[in-house]
Design an enzyme around this catalytic site. Sequence first.
Site, PDB file in Angstrom:
ATOM      1  N   LYS A  14       0.893  85.650  57.515  1.00 33.76           N
ATOM      2  CA  LYS A  14       0.401  87.245  56.834  1.00 33.76           C
ATOM      3  C   LYS A  14      -0.028  88.299  57.620  1.00 33.76           C
ATOM      4  CE  LYS A  14      -3.483  85.254  55.479  1.00 33.76           C
ATOM      5  NZ  LYS A  14      -3.731  83.609  55.986  1.00 33.76           N
ATOM      6  N   ARG A  88      -8.275  83.589  46.799  1.00 29.47           N
ATOM      7  CA  ARG A  88      -7.713  82.860  47.352  1.00 29.47           C
ATOM      8  C   ARG A  88      -8.601  81.859  46.016  1.00 29.47           C
ATOM      9  NH1 ARG A  88      -8.265  84.117  53.573  1.00 29.47           N
ATOM     10  NH2 ARG A  88      -6.739  82.582  54.476  1.00 29.47           N
ATOM     11  N   ARG A 127      -2.379  79.213  68.483  1.00 32.20           N
ATOM     12  CA  ARG A 127      -2.648  80.292  67.697  1.00 32.20           C
ATOM     13  C   ARG A 127      -3.980  81.658  69.488  1.00 32.20           C
ATOM     14  NH1 ARG A 127      -3.475  83.081  62.340  1.00 32.20           N
ATOM     15  NH2 ARG A 127      -5.450  81.784  62.140  1.00 32.20           N
ATOM     16  N   ARG A 161      -9.815  82.031  67.965  1.00 31.25           N
ATOM     17  CA  ARG A 161     -10.424  82.385  66.854  1.00 31.25           C
ATOM     18  C   ARG A 161     -11.234  81.508  67.168  1.00 31.25           C
ATOM     19  NH1 ARG A 161      -7.780  84.624  61.505  1.00 31.25           N
ATOM     20  NH2 ARG A 161      -8.634  83.010  60.537  1.00 31.25           N
ATOM     21  N   ARG A 172      -9.879  74.342  55.684  1.00 28.81           N
ATOM     22  CA  ARG A 172      -8.880  75.880  55.093  1.00 28.81           C
ATOM     23  C   ARG A 172      -8.130  75.177  54.945  1.00 28.81           C
ATOM     24  NH1 ARG A 172      -8.262  78.442  60.915  1.00 28.81           N
ATOM     25  NH2 ARG A 172      -7.439  80.319  60.160  1.00 28.81           N
TER      26      ARG A 172
END
Length: 216
Positions: A14, A88, A127, A161, A172
């Site tokens: 995103k 969400r 990531r 993160r 999540r």
Amino acid sequence: MRNVILIAPPAAGKGTQSELLKKEYGYEHISMGDLLRQEIAAKTPVGLKIAGIIESGALVDDDLTITLLKNKLQEIKGKHYCLDGFPRTIYQAQEFDKVLGELGNEDYVVLYLDLNEDVAYKRIAGRLICSCGKSYNIFEENLKPKVAGICDNCGKELVKRSDDNAESFKTRYQVVLDNFGPIKEYYAQKGKLKIIDVDRDVDLIFHDIIEGIKND
Ligand code: C5P
Ligand code: MG
């Protein structure tokens, strides 16, 4: 260009696609996750309240999220935007339409970036991000930084993160399983929903995003 809402599982790209929309088409990029993380970084009363929630991967209170978003929309009024990471929950989707009614521009297209759980987790595990906004993946040849641990763009040190870990990912992804069905149905009924397969190269995805925005 029309306003765009990007909904997707974690690590679907995103942020990356929003930054391309900003660079190529002048979109304002509104990342709900970033708005929340900015509150944490600034240690505001809201930030102190939500830090633990974000770290765990759970959802922040709907009304608090909507208030932050409404303020941002007022700030950028008149500009076209892409919204990343919101809604969400179905409640957020419904309330958002009310806010747009008040602000006087209800025109948007919703793009669902579709990615299965295994691929999403692999991306999360690899990531690394930079404070300039760029993100990398150490497991993918074409997404690795040129120098390990350093941002190609600005030379700063890359970090992980705090919610990119196995436990938070599970929470999540559960948010996706619990909420995205009704959200997709809500937008499908309005004729606003398009689904894009994002287990592909960034350029191909971006091409489909632009097609999705234009051919409506
Ligand atoms: O979209 P992103 O992965 O950056 O979101 C990070 C976190 O921010 C989510 O896992 C959740 O804790 C919080 N968030 C939220 N409600 C939203 C968007 C993000 O609670 N609409
Ligand atoms: Mg993001």
